[in-house]
Design a protein around this motif. Structure first.
Motif, PDB file in Angstrom:
ATOM      1  N   GLY A 125     -22.452 -41.562   0.784  1.00 13.68           N
ATOM      2  CA  GLY A 125     -23.524 -41.999   1.679  1.00 13.68           C
ATOM      3  C   GLY A 125     -23.344 -41.474   3.082  1.00 13.68           C
ATOM      4  O   GLY A 125     -23.650 -42.164   4.056  1.00 13.68           O
ATOM      5  N   THR A 126     -22.870 -40.221   3.186  1.00 12.72           N
ATOM      6  CA  THR A 126     -22.549 -39.705   4.511  1.00 12.72           C
ATOM      7  C   THR A 126     -23.080 -38.297   4.711  1.00 12.72           C
ATOM      8  O   THR A 126     -23.270 -37.543   3.752  1.00 12.72           O
ATOM      9  N   GLU A 127     -23.328 -37.968   5.957  1.00 18.06           N
ATOM     10  CA  GLU A 127     -23.620 -36.598   6.356  1.00 18.06           C
ATOM     11  C   GLU A 127     -22.304 -35.956   6.778  1.00 18.06           C
ATOM     12  O   GLU A 127     -21.492 -36.594   7.461  1.00 18.06           O
ATOM     13  N   LEU A 128     -22.080 -34.731   6.372  1.00 24.95           N
ATOM     14  CA  LEU A 128     -20.825 -34.058   6.661  1.00 24.95           C
ATOM     15  C   LEU A 128     -20.846 -33.290   7.970  1.00 24.95           C
ATOM     16  O   LEU A 128     -19.826 -32.727   8.372  1.00 24.95           O
ATOM     17  N   THR A 129     -21.985 -33.256   8.631  1.00 21.40           N
ATOM     18  CA  THR A 129     -22.107 -32.602   9.942  1.00 21.40           C
ATOM     19  C   THR A 129     -22.684 -33.612  10.919  1.00 21.40           C
ATOM     20  O   THR A 129     -23.889 -33.842  10.944  1.00 21.40           O
ATOM     21  N   VAL A 130     -21.833 -34.235  11.688  1.00 22.88           N
ATOM     22  CA  VAL A 130     -22.220 -35.289  12.619  1.00 22.88           C
ATOM     23  C   VAL A 130     -22.231 -34.727  14.038  1.00 22.88           C
ATOM     24  O   VAL A 130     -21.220 -34.184  14.497  1.00 22.88           O
ATOM     25  N   PRO A 131     -23.350 -34.818  14.738  1.00 21.26           N
ATOM     26  CA  PRO A 131     -23.429 -34.279  16.105  1.00 21.26           C
ATOM     27  C   PRO A 131     -22.319 -34.830  16.996  1.00 21.26           C
ATOM     28  O   PRO A 131     -22.032 -36.029  16.989  1.00 21.26           O
ATOM     29  N   GLY A 132     -21.697 -33.939  17.736  1.00 20.13           N
ATOM     30  CA  GLY A 132     -20.650 -34.346  18.660  1.00 20.13           C
ATOM     31  C   GLY A 132     -19.298 -34.580  18.026  1.00 20.13           C
ATOM     32  O   GLY A 132     -18.301 -34.785  18.724  1.00 20.13           O
ATOM     33  N   VAL A 133     -19.230 -34.559  16.680  1.00 19.64           N
ATOM     34  CA  VAL A 133     -17.957 -34.807  15.991  1.00 19.64           C
ATOM     35  C   VAL A 133     -17.542 -33.600  15.166  1.00 19.64           C
ATOM     36  O   VAL A 133     -16.423 -33.104  15.268  1.00 19.64           O
ATOM     37  N   GLN A 136     -19.490 -30.003  13.151  1.00 21.26           N
ATOM     38  CA  GLN A 136     -20.680 -29.271  12.724  1.00 21.26           C
ATOM     39  C   GLN A 136     -20.354 -28.167  11.718  1.00 21.26           C
ATOM     40  O   GLN A 136     -21.191 -27.308  11.444  1.00 21.26           O
ATOM     41  N   SER A 137     -19.160 -28.209  11.157  1.00 20.60           N
ATOM     42  CA  SER A 137     -18.749 -27.178  10.207  1.00 20.60           C
ATOM     43  C   SER A 137     -18.083 -27.829   9.000  1.00 20.60           C
ATOM     44  O   SER A 137     -17.451 -28.887   9.110  1.00 20.60           O
ATOM     45  N   LEU A 138     -18.222 -27.181   7.851  1.00 20.84           N
ATOM     46  CA  LEU A 138     -17.566 -27.627   6.626  1.00 20.84           C
ATOM     47  C   LEU A 138     -16.875 -26.425   5.999  1.00 20.84           C
ATOM     48  O   LEU A 138     -17.509 -25.400   5.732  1.00 20.84           O
ATOM     49  N   LEU A 139     -15.583 -26.559   5.740  1.00 20.08           N
ATOM     50  CA  LEU A 139     -14.808 -25.493   5.134  1.00 20.08           C
ATOM     51  C   LEU A 139     -14.482 -25.895   3.693  1.00 20.08           C
ATOM     52  O   LEU A 139     -13.810 -26.896   3.461  1.00 20.08           O
ATOM     53  N   ILE A 140     -14.978 -25.115   2.740  1.00 25.29           N
ATOM     54  CA  ILE A 140     -14.760 -25.389   1.319  1.00 25.29           C
ATOM     55  C   ILE A 140     -13.628 -24.500   0.832  1.00 25.29           C
ATOM     56  O   ILE A 140     -13.694 -23.272   0.948  1.00 25.29           O
ATOM     57  N   THR A 141     -12.601 -25.104   0.269  1.00 26.52           N
ATOM     58  CA  THR A 141     -11.481 -24.312  -0.218  1.00 26.52           C
ATOM     59  C   THR A 141     -10.803 -25.054  -1.359  1.00 26.52           C
ATOM     60  O   THR A 141     -11.281 -26.105  -1.806  1.00 26.52           O
ATOM     61  N   ARG A 142      -9.700 -24.518  -1.834  1.00 25.37           N
ATOM     62  CA  ARG A 142      -8.966 -25.117  -2.947  1.00 25.37           C
ATOM     63  C   ARG A 142      -7.473 -24.894  -2.748  1.00 25.37           C
ATOM     64  O   ARG A 142      -7.046 -24.243  -1.793  1.00 25.37           O
ATOM     65  N   ILE A 143      -6.691 -25.415  -3.679  1.00 25.90           N
ATOM     66  CA  ILE A 143      -5.245 -25.234  -3.671  1.00 25.90           C
ATOM     67  C   ILE A 143      -4.868 -24.352  -4.859  1.00 25.90           C
ATOM     68  O   ILE A 143      -5.372 -24.551  -5.967  1.00 25.90           O
ATOM     69  N   ALA A 144      -4.006 -23.374  -4.658  1.00 34.68           N
ATOM     70  CA  ALA A 144      -3.575 -22.506  -5.752  1.00 34.68           C
ATOM     71  C   ALA A 144      -2.596 -23.255  -6.649  1.00 34.68           C
ATOM     72  O   ALA A 144      -1.556 -23.726  -6.198  1.00 34.68           O
ATOM     73  N   THR A 145      -2.944 -23.398  -7.919  1.00 42.06           N
ATOM     74  CA  THR A 145      -2.046 -24.035  -8.899  1.00 42.06           C
ATOM     75  C   THR A 145      -1.903 -23.082 -10.081  1.00 42.06           C
ATOM     76  O   THR A 145      -1.220 -22.087  -9.998  1.00 42.06           O
ATOM     77  N   LEU A 146      -2.591 -23.396 -11.193  1.00 45.73           N
ATOM     78  CA  LEU A 146      -2.590 -22.496 -12.338  1.00 45.73           C
ATOM     79  C   LEU A 146      -3.719 -21.481 -12.244  1.00 45.73           C
ATOM     80  O   LEU A 146      -3.895 -20.654 -13.138  1.00 45.73           O
ATOM     81  N   SER A 147      -4.493 -21.555 -11.173  1.00 40.97           N
ATOM     82  CA  SER A 147      -5.603 -20.634 -10.986  1.00 40.97           C
ATOM     83  C   SER A 147      -5.157 -19.436 -10.151  1.00 40.97           C
ATOM     84  O   SER A 147      -3.987 -19.277  -9.815  1.00 40.97           O
ATOM     85  N   THR A 148      -6.110 -18.592  -9.801  1.00 40.02           N
ATOM     86  CA  THR A 148      -5.811 -17.393  -9.029  1.00 40.02           C
ATOM     87  C   THR A 148      -5.180 -17.751  -7.686  1.00 40.02           C
ATOM     88  O   THR A 148      -5.583 -18.709  -7.036  1.00 40.02           O
ATOM     89  N   ASP A 149      -4.192 -16.955  -7.263  1.00 41.78           N
ATOM     90  CA  ASP A 149      -3.544 -17.188  -5.976  1.00 41.78           C
ATOM     91  C   ASP A 149      -4.546 -17.041  -4.835  1.00 41.78           C
ATOM     92  O   ASP A 149      -5.511 -16.273  -4.914  1.00 41.78           O
ATOM     93  N   MET A 150      -4.298 -17.782  -3.769  1.00 43.44           N
ATOM     94  CA  MET A 150      -5.133 -17.638  -2.584  1.00 43.44           C
ATOM     95  C   MET A 150      -4.815 -16.310  -1.900  1.00 43.44           C
ATOM     96  O   MET A 150      -3.657 -15.891  -1.838  1.00 43.44           O
TER      97      MET A 150
END
Length: 263
Positions: free
Chosen positions: A121-129, A131-145
């Protein structure tokens, strides 16, 4: 014949797009990504069609099935969870299909992070707090970063994070992020977003390993980290709908009209 890479959405069967649902009804062959795709979506496939679970198939076998369908002049629905633009391995399938002269098309779906934010129930870009979202993952059994994309390196920006494929790596998350975000930084984890078994866990960053372990969350989760998670959206209203912006637009429009034509 075309192979349609269709985003099935995050889990709830009614979160597929209208376009995706229409293609499922039309395509006589559907290759789908195992338990990640809700079985209700397969019910949309033609009754006399073929549905193939690719969960335990290597890439070459999947491509062979897609190419074989072309030999019969059949359109294929290649059903992926979430949205094909994120962690879907669509690019390597497309590359091989194009080598065989098979046309492809991507149909977007609702990504897991968007469904998770809706559950919070939230907005991920809050004015003044934030304005960016970084999508990433952790390398485990998948391809290395790749170089420059370790979590510690990305954390130096301090922006809100959406971590995929990371629920088993909470100790590494805390170690990498705490120096930049602080141990008390808010986190919110949503497992199985939009599904009946959905779970939500909110806690400070330093409590994340224990909190997820207590909840039994080890997969199919999005972990958000950032101050926007506890920000009061009413504290700083967006400029988009502000009276000042509306007045500025009206003044500009009136100026273009000229004083004699201004309402």
């Amino acid at each position: 014949m075309t192979v349609y890479f269709i985003g099935a959405g995050p889990g709830a069967p009614d979160l597929i797009t209208v376009r995706g649902a229409e293609l499922l009804r039309r395509c006589r062959v559907c290759l789908y990504a195992g338990s990640l795709v809700p079985p209700e979506l397969l019910a949309l496939c033609p009754p006399a069609g073929q549905q193939i679970n690719t969960a335990r198939m290597p890439l070459d076998e999947i491509v062979s099935l897609l190419v074989a369908a072309e030999g019969h002049g059949l359109d294929v629905a290649r059903l992926h969870s979430g949205d094909p633009s994120l962690y879907s391995a669509v690019a390597e399938q497309q590359r091989r299909l194009h080598d065989h002269g098979v046309p492809t098309q991507i149909v977007p779906g609702v990504p897991a992070f968007a469904a998770a934010a809706a559950s919070l129930g939230t907005e991920l870009t809050v004015p003044g707090v934030g304005q960016s979202l970084l999508i990433t993952r952790i390398a485990t059994l998948s391809t290395d970063m790749p170089p420059g994309e370790t979590l510690a390196e990305l954390a130096s920006s301090g922006v809100t994070l959406a971590l995929h494929l990371a629920a088993r790596q909470t100790d590494a998350i805390v170690a990498a992020l705490a120096p930049f975000y602080g141990p008390d930084c808010p986190t919110a984890t949503v497992a199985f977003a939009s599904r009946d078994e959905e779970q939500i866990v909110r806690c400070p960053l330093h409590e994340l390993p224990r909190a997820l372990a207590d909840a039994g969350i080890v997969r199919t989760a999005v972990i958000f980290v950032g101050r926007v998670l506890t920000a009061d959206p009413a504290a700083t209203d967006s400029y988009l709908y502000s009276a000042a912006r509306v007045a500025k637009i009206r003044d500009t429009q009136n100026g273009h009209l000229g004083p004699e034509n201004a309402p």
